[in-house]
Design an enzyme around this catalytic site. Structure first.
Site, mmCIF file in Angstrom:
data_model
loop_
_atom_site.group_PDB
_atom_site.id
_atom_site.type_symbol
_atom_site.label_atom_id
_atom_site.label_comp_id
_atom_site.label_asym_id
_atom_site.label_seq_id
_atom_site.Cartn_x
_atom_site.Cartn_y
_atom_site.Cartn_z
ATOM 1 N N ASN A 13 37.257 -5.806 72.305
ATOM 2 C CA ASN A 13 36.358 -4.650 72.185
ATOM 3 C C ASN A 13 35.202 -5.054 71.264
ATOM 4 O O ASN A 13 35.381 -5.129 70.048
ATOM 5 C CB ASN A 13 37.137 -3.464 71.598
ATOM 6 C CG ASN A 13 36.245 -2.272 71.293
ATOM 7 O OD1 ASN A 13 35.129 -2.180 71.805
ATOM 8 N ND2 ASN A 13 36.732 -1.354 70.461
ATOM 9 N N LYS A 15 32.527 -3.449 70.509
ATOM 10 C CA LYS A 15 31.860 -2.344 69.781
ATOM 11 C C LYS A 15 30.335 -2.515 69.887
ATOM 12 O O LYS A 15 29.848 -2.935 70.920
ATOM 13 C CB LYS A 15 32.345 -2.294 68.333
ATOM 14 C CG LYS A 15 33.870 -2.412 68.224
ATOM 15 C CD LYS A 15 34.391 -2.093 66.864
ATOM 16 C CE LYS A 15 35.893 -2.394 66.815
ATOM 17 N NZ LYS A 15 36.558 -1.758 65.720
ATOM 18 N N HIS A 99 38.822 5.988 71.748
ATOM 19 C CA HIS A 99 38.878 5.094 70.579
ATOM 20 C C HIS A 99 38.708 5.919 69.305
ATOM 21 O O HIS A 99 37.913 6.866 69.272
ATOM 22 C CB HIS A 99 37.785 4.025 70.679
ATOM 23 C CG HIS A 99 37.976 2.913 69.701
ATOM 24 N ND1 HIS A 99 37.639 3.032 68.382
ATOM 25 C CD2 HIS A 99 38.511 1.669 69.858
ATOM 26 C CE1 HIS A 99 37.943 1.902 67.757
ATOM 27 N NE2 HIS A 99 38.468 1.061 68.624
ATOM 28 N N GLU A 101 37.160 5.397 66.657
ATOM 29 C CA GLU A 101 35.784 5.473 66.123
ATOM 30 C C GLU A 101 34.986 6.553 66.849
ATOM 31 O O GLU A 101 34.182 7.260 66.237
ATOM 32 C CB GLU A 101 35.105 4.092 66.243
ATOM 33 C CG GLU A 101 35.663 3.129 65.206
ATOM 34 C CD GLU A 101 35.522 1.661 65.563
ATOM 35 O OE1 GLU A 101 34.745 1.315 66.469
ATOM 36 O OE2 GLU A 101 36.208 0.846 64.912
ATOM 37 N N GLU A 171 46.780 2.177 68.722
ATOM 38 C CA GLU A 171 45.909 1.666 67.667
ATOM 39 C C GLU A 171 46.030 2.527 66.415
ATOM 40 O O GLU A 171 45.329 3.542 66.279
ATOM 41 C CB GLU A 171 44.452 1.699 68.145
ATOM 42 C CG GLU A 171 44.169 0.794 69.317
ATOM 43 C CD GLU A 171 42.772 0.204 69.224
ATOM 44 O OE1 GLU A 171 42.665 -1.015 69.262
ATOM 45 O OE2 GLU A 171 41.803 0.955 69.075
ATOM 46 N N GLY A 177 40.130 -2.655 61.883
ATOM 47 C CA GLY A 177 39.045 -3.217 61.076
ATOM 48 C C GLY A 177 39.372 -3.340 59.602
ATOM 49 O O GLY A 177 38.482 -3.562 58.784
ATOM 50 N N SER A 217 43.574 -5.048 63.883
ATOM 51 C CA SER A 217 43.570 -6.314 63.139
ATOM 52 C C SER A 217 44.472 -7.378 63.759
ATOM 53 O O SER A 217 45.084 -8.168 63.040
ATOM 54 C CB SER A 217 43.922 -6.070 61.660
ATOM 55 O OG SER A 217 42.955 -5.205 61.071
HETATM 56 C C1 PEP Z 1 39.538 -1.887 67.817
HETATM 57 O O1 PEP Z 1 38.439 -1.526 67.441
HETATM 58 O O2 PEP Z 1 40.007 -1.467 68.876
HETATM 59 C C2 PEP Z 1 40.273 -2.832 66.968
HETATM 60 C C3 PEP Z 1 41.531 -3.030 67.197
HETATM 61 O O3 PEP Z 1 39.542 -3.443 65.963
HETATM 62 P P1 PEP Z 1 40.071 -4.609 64.980
HETATM 63 O O4 PEP Z 1 40.785 -5.624 65.851
HETATM 64 O O5 PEP Z 1 38.842 -5.155 64.365
HETATM 65 O O6 PEP Z 1 41.013 -3.984 64.021
#
Ligand code: PEP
Length: 257
Positions: A13, A15, A99, A101, A171, A177, A217
């Site tokens: 992803n 972003k 998501h 965010e 998630e 992040g 992460s």
């Molecule tokens: C995401 O934004 O879906 C995500 C898992 O980000 P990160 O891997 O940076 O934690």
């Protein structure tokens, strides 16, 4: 992973990262490293403005392309938005929906996510539906309630035929992040609970064949351990997917014989 019954998916992803020229450079960098993943589908999710360029750039690389959002209406006065048909026609196979965010920064509700699921499926896209609890919710002991609520709301009205095209990503918000990955046991527990919830509504065959990903992460060092769990069928990867070598290392971790 359980390769007998379901596809492993490693989805990056991006972003709001990478321009068209950076997308092309990434594809060139990945090309000599990736080979032909035997067991897993590699996917890159890009902003809609980069879709067509990404489809062209990744054509010879065995990477599928998707995007990170779509609107639930077919067309209309929604300045700055893209419909599901638009991103589909621009080359998206997958679309990320719900998501955290988008829920946090753009006030997307569970009702919005449900409408987007219907729009995406109508347009022939494969939604990657994100669900996950906050740190407060985990500490209060209501993780499963939150996941169950988000999942049931998002899937409301989705038919048995449509559900076969849905991918779910667990998630935990506290892991996105932050560099704080869920332990393999935590991730496997929730991914397993998601499969059980899907089984209750859609039956054993659908649940057994659904790809359920972990995101938060995930990186080249922790991917293999997370993916060793039967119920974790891949990863949704943010930060670590921006570097071609790291993304390929995660794909390779999921692709061992
Ligand atoms: C995401 O934004 O879906 C995500 C898992 O980000 P990160 O891997 O940076 O934690």
């Amino acid at each position: 992973m359980n390769r007998r019954y379901r596809k492993t998916i490693i989805a990056g992803n991006w972003k709001m990262n990478k321009t068209i020229s950076e997308t092309k450079a990434y594809a060139e960098a990945v090309k000599p490293m990736l080979g032909k993943p035997k067991w897993c589908e590699a996917v890159i999710l890009v902003p809609p403005v980069n879709l067509q360029a990404a489809v062209r750039a990744f054509k010879d690389v065995k990477i599928s392309v998707g995007t990170e959002n779509c609107h639930y209406e077919v067309s209309g006065a929604y300045t700055g938005e893209c419909s599901a048909d638009m991103v589909k026609e621009a080359g998206a196979k997958y679309v990320v929906l719900g998501h955290s965010e988008r829920r946090a920064y753009y006030n997307e509700t569970d009702v919005d996510v449900n409408k987007k699921m219907h729009a995406a499926l109508r347009s022939g896209l494969r939604p990657i539906l994100c669900v996950g609890e906050s740190l407060e919710e985990r500490e209060l002991g209501v993780t499963m309630e939150k996941i169950s609520y988000q999942l049931k709301s998002a899937l409301s009205g989705i038919t048995a035929e449509q559900i076969r095209r849905v991918v779910v990503a667990y998630e935990p918000i506290w892991a996105i992040g932050t560099g704080k990955t869920a332990t393999p046991a935590q991730a496997a527990e929730v991914c397993g609970a998601i499969r059980t919830l899907v089984r209750k509504t859609y039956g054993a065959r659908v649940a057994r064949s659904m790809s359920i990903l972990y995101g938060g992460s995930m990186n080249a060092n922790n991917a293999a351990e997370l993916l060793a769990n039967e119920d974790i069928d891949g990863g949704l990867i943010g930060g670590a997917s921006l570097d071609p070598e790291t993304f390929v290392a995660i794909v390779n971790a999921s692709n061992q014989d």
